[in-house]
Design a protein around this motif. Structure first.
Motif, PDB file in Angstrom:
ATOM      1  N   ASP A 259      25.339  48.691  29.220  1.00  0.00           N
ATOM      2  CA  ASP A 259      25.166  49.711  29.880  1.00  0.00           C
ATOM      3  C   ASP A 259      23.807  49.964  30.420  1.00  0.00           C
ATOM      4  N   GLY A 260      23.629  50.426  31.496  1.00  0.00           N
ATOM      5  CA  GLY A 260      22.304  50.410  31.995  1.00  0.00           C
ATOM      6  C   GLY A 260      21.364  49.504  32.430  1.00  0.00           C
ATOM      7  N   TYR A 261      21.958  48.524  32.233  1.00  0.00           N
ATOM      8  CA  TYR A 261      21.260  47.008  32.444  1.00  0.00           C
ATOM      9  C   TYR A 261      21.242  46.696  34.024  1.00  0.00           C
ATOM     10  N   ASP A 262      20.351  46.626  34.633  1.00  0.00           N
ATOM     11  CA  ASP A 262      20.391  46.459  35.949  1.00  0.00           C
ATOM     12  C   ASP A 262      19.038  45.548  36.453  1.00  0.00           C
ATOM     13  N   PRO A 263      19.334  44.385  36.598  1.00  0.00           N
ATOM     14  CA  PRO A 263      17.892  43.398  36.578  1.00  0.00           C
ATOM     15  C   PRO A 263      17.691  43.073  38.078  1.00  0.00           C
ATOM     16  N   PHE A 264      18.419  43.591  38.861  1.00  0.00           N
ATOM     17  CA  PHE A 264      18.088  43.051  40.252  1.00  0.00           C
ATOM     18  C   PHE A 264      17.512  44.052  41.174  1.00  0.00           C
ATOM     19  N   THR A 265      16.231  43.245  41.337  1.00  0.00           N
ATOM     20  CA  THR A 265      15.271  43.958  42.399  1.00  0.00           C
ATOM     21  C   THR A 265      14.796  43.075  43.712  1.00  0.00           C
ATOM     22  N   ALA A 266      15.253  42.034  43.704  1.00  0.00           N
ATOM     23  CA  ALA A 266      14.847  41.158  44.797  1.00  0.00           C
ATOM     24  C   ALA A 266      15.685  41.740  46.079  1.00  0.00           C
ATOM     25  N   PRO A 267      15.287  41.226  47.358  1.00  0.00           N
ATOM     26  CA  PRO A 267      16.061  41.681  48.464  1.00  0.00           C
ATOM     27  C   PRO A 267      17.190  40.810  48.558  1.00  0.00           C
ATOM     28  N   HIS A 268      18.176  41.230  49.461  1.00  0.00           N
ATOM     29  CA  HIS A 268      19.327  40.678  49.767  1.00  0.00           C
ATOM     30  C   HIS A 268      20.178  40.222  48.496  1.00  0.00           C
ATOM     31  N   VAL A 269      20.459  41.007  47.772  1.00  0.00           N
ATOM     32  CA  VAL A 269      21.291  40.871  46.430  1.00  0.00           C
ATOM     33  C   VAL A 269      22.687  41.741  46.909  1.00  0.00           C
ATOM     34  N   HIS A 270      23.860  40.855  46.856  1.00  0.00           N
ATOM     35  CA  HIS A 270      25.215  41.365  47.036  1.00  0.00           C
ATOM     36  C   HIS A 270      25.993  41.237  46.081  1.00  0.00           C
ATOM     37  N   ARG A 271      26.527  42.572  45.482  1.00  0.00           N
ATOM     38  CA  ARG A 271      27.390  42.561  44.345  1.00  0.00           C
ATOM     39  C   ARG A 271      28.725  43.069  44.684  1.00  0.00           C
ATOM     40  N   VAL A 272      29.625  42.161  44.169  1.00  0.00           N
ATOM     41  CA  VAL A 272      31.091  42.649  44.489  1.00  0.00           C
ATOM     42  C   VAL A 272      31.737  43.008  43.287  1.00  0.00           C
ATOM     43  N   GLY A 273      31.366  43.002  42.120  1.00  0.00           N
ATOM     44  CA  GLY A 273      31.893  43.344  41.075  1.00  0.00           C
ATOM     45  C   GLY A 273      33.013  42.135  40.191  1.00  0.00           C
ATOM     46  N   ARG A 274      33.951  42.680  39.589  1.00  0.00           N
ATOM     47  CA  ARG A 274      34.801  41.654  38.856  1.00  0.00           C
ATOM     48  C   ARG A 274      35.812  41.152  39.923  1.00  0.00           C
ATOM     49  N   ALA A 275      36.063  39.752  40.079  1.00  0.00           N
ATOM     50  CA  ALA A 275      36.898  39.307  40.637  1.00  0.00           C
ATOM     51  C   ALA A 275      38.091  38.426  40.027  1.00  0.00           C
ATOM     52  N   GLU A 276      39.426  38.857  40.370  1.00  0.00           N
ATOM     53  CA  GLU A 276      40.424  38.176  39.717  1.00  0.00           C
ATOM     54  C   GLU A 276      40.703  36.734  39.940  1.00  0.00           C
ATOM     55  N   ASP A 277      40.267  36.498  41.352  1.00  0.00           N
ATOM     56  CA  ASP A 277      40.394  35.065  41.784  1.00  0.00           C
ATOM     57  C   ASP A 277      38.964  34.772  42.363  1.00  0.00           C
ATOM     58  N   PRO A 278      37.931  34.172  41.415  1.00  0.00           N
ATOM     59  CA  PRO A 278      36.685  33.990  42.231  1.00  0.00           C
ATOM     60  C   PRO A 278      36.483  32.671  43.281  1.00  0.00           C
ATOM     61  N   ARG A 279      37.532  32.052  43.632  1.00  0.00           N
ATOM     62  CA  ARG A 279      37.392  30.588  44.469  1.00  0.00           C
ATOM     63  C   ARG A 279      36.992  31.097  45.844  1.00  0.00           C
ATOM     64  N   PRO A 280      37.605  32.234  46.637  1.00  0.00           N
ATOM     65  CA  PRO A 280      37.131  32.644  47.732  1.00  0.00           C
ATOM     66  C   PRO A 280      35.388  32.769  47.747  1.00  0.00           C
ATOM     67  N   TYR A 281      34.868  33.480  46.640  1.00  0.00           N
ATOM     68  CA  TYR A 281      33.613  33.503  46.454  1.00  0.00           C
ATOM     69  C   TYR A 281      32.609  32.105  46.290  1.00  0.00           C
ATOM     70  N   TYR A 282      33.350  31.380  45.421  1.00  0.00           N
ATOM     71  CA  TYR A 282      32.889  29.976  45.296  1.00  0.00           C
ATOM     72  C   TYR A 282      32.639  29.350  46.746  1.00  0.00           C
ATOM     73  N   ARG A 283      33.610  29.478  47.532  1.00  0.00           N
ATOM     74  CA  ARG A 283      33.428  28.921  48.752  1.00  0.00           C
ATOM     75  C   ARG A 283      32.545  29.341  49.854  1.00  0.00           C
ATOM     76  N   LEU A 284      31.868  30.599  49.412  1.00  0.00           N
ATOM     77  CA  LEU A 284      30.923  31.268  50.093  1.00  0.00           C
ATOM     78  C   LEU A 284      29.284  30.430  49.483  1.00  0.00           C
ATOM     79  N   MET A 285      29.338  30.026  48.417  1.00  0.00           N
ATOM     80  CA  MET A 285      28.063  29.852  47.803  1.00  0.00           C
ATOM     81  C   MET A 285      27.652  28.543  48.365  1.00  0.00           C
ATOM     82  N   ASP A 286      26.368  28.219  48.364  1.00  0.00           N
ATOM     83  CA  ASP A 286      25.601  26.691  48.610  1.00  0.00           C
ATOM     84  C   ASP A 286      25.258  26.396  47.146  1.00  0.00           C
TER      85      ASP A 286
END
Length: 393
Positions: A259-286
């Motif tokens: 609770d209250g922990y938010d470490p992200f200050t860098a630009p261009h951070v995209h957060r999507v929360g919990r994903a029941e199926d992470p595979r499409p997100y893996y496909r987006l990653m380099d």
């Protein structure tokens, strides 16, 4: 093994698996749930009452606990009730084996198993939380780990480095810490985590939902948002890349755990929360990045490798075993933003290297972490420990 039923057919043995709520995976069958076992899974949501509960939330903000601290407060009365419930459950089930993981569930489950005479009691060591604690909490966790190991007949670790850490800390006593193959709690279903099975429309929908910008190098993170994962280091590394003019973004898949922990200050951070199926997100990653401070054996690194994604992680316990350094990804020291940025930069600047590491990663996971193979080894491991004739018939 076990008494015989009918015409030479072995009676199925019965095992109980238990772990705390957040670790239960509804899509994952316990490793010993094969046709020769009757498996009873007792995660916290349905099993005996846990011995702790979340700290109360303030009316005006985060929970009343230090940033990144443990939400659970031990309560002796709840522990006692939980232990009594475990004893009742095991007396009713009369299992041949109890396989228990995570500190609270394992302590209660294995103590109850010892009290009720279960012959095979395995502490499935998924991690060592005390590594990132100090003071009184570390001493309490040390006592808890020793008591859990003492209540078990065997300790089974999920990685070689975790086995070494547990033994060197004197937590196992004189006994050896077991390891099956290269480790992992349940292996990887490489038929599910297969990039060829993820359709383009699902990937495009994930990209729209994450609001990813085109033509950026996508650094991915999948997991809990908690300090132990080293996310402050990842944020600092992303800021270094931004200052150098690297067109990169950070895709974060996972829900807040502290609770209250938010470490992200860098630009261009995209957060999507919990994903029941992470595979499409893996496909987006380099690249998949896990900048962790401690692990048991990180499944996300194995899943990403199965999806042909190169992995950058740390030399921390557990994480160091999750890749083949220089072949399927790159290892960096924990809590070192400059070295983490260097590794990410290397993959950004050399797409051919990243592709080779991704392809090698899938081969490596299929060879060493195939779920059916690991389940068969778990089955054999438990079978070897069963007394002749079993106990519950």
């Amino acid at each position: 093994m076990g008494s015989r039923v009918g015409r030479g057919v072995p009676a199925p043995s019965r095992t109980v698996g238990t772990w705390t709520n957040g670790h239960a995976d509804a899509g994952r069958t316990p490793p010993n749930a094969r046709r020769c076992w009757t498996a009873v899974v007792a995660p916290r949501r349905t099993g005996p009452e846990p011995c702790s509960r979340p700290s109360p939330r303030r009316q005006d903000g985060p929970a009343a606990r230090p940033r990144g601290g443990d939400a659970a407060r031990p309560e002796p009365a709840r522990c006692a009730r939980g232990l009594v419930a475990w004893v009742r459950l095991l007396r009713s089930l009369r299992p041949d084996a109890v396989l228990a993981a995570t500190p609270k569930a394992a302590l209660l489950g294995l103590v109850a198993a010892r009290l009720t005479g279960v012959p095979v009691r395995v502490y499935h060591l998924w991690g060592l939380r005390l590594e990132t604690t100090a003071g009184l909490l570390r001493r309490v966790l040390t006592v808890t780990e020793k008591a859990t190991a003492r209540a078990a007949t065997r300790v089974l670790s999920v990685s070689a480095s975790l086995s070494d850490e547990f033994a060197e800390a004197g937590l196992a006593g004189p006994r050896a810490v077991d390891l099956i193959g290269r480790g992992s709690s349940s292996g990887v279903d490489t038929q599910h985590f297969d990039p060829s099975l993820v359709r383009l429309p699902a990937v495009r929908q994930a990209a729209r939902g994450a609001r990813l910008e085109p033509d950026r190098f996508v650094v991915g993170y999948v997991g809990r948002i908690t300090p132990d994962k080293g996310l402050g280091t990842l944020d600092a590394a992303m800021r270094i890349l931004a200052d150098e003019g690297v067109r990169a973004c950070l895709l974060v898949v996972g829900e807040e755990d502290a609770d209250g922990y938010d470490p992200f200050t860098a630009p261009h951070v995209h957060r999507v929360g919990r994903a029941e199926d992470p595979r499409p997100y893996y496909r987006l990653m380099d690249v998949l990045c896990l900048p962790t401070l401690r692990e048991g054996m990180p499944n996300v690194c194995l899943e990403a490798a199965a999806m042909e994604i190169p992995v950058v992680t740390t030399t921390a316990t557990g994480a160091v075993d999750s890749i083949a350094d220089g072949e399927t990804g790159l290892l960096v020291p924990p809590a070192d933003p400059a070295e983490l940025a260097r590794a990410l930069r290397a993959l950004h600047h050399d797409p051919a290297l990243a592709r080779r590491m991704g392809a090698a990663g899938r081969r490596w996971v299929r060879t060493n972490f195939s779920r059916p193979d690991l389940w068969a080894r778990h089955d054999e491991y438990l079978r070897r420990q069963l007394p002749e004739g079993g106990r519950h018939r």
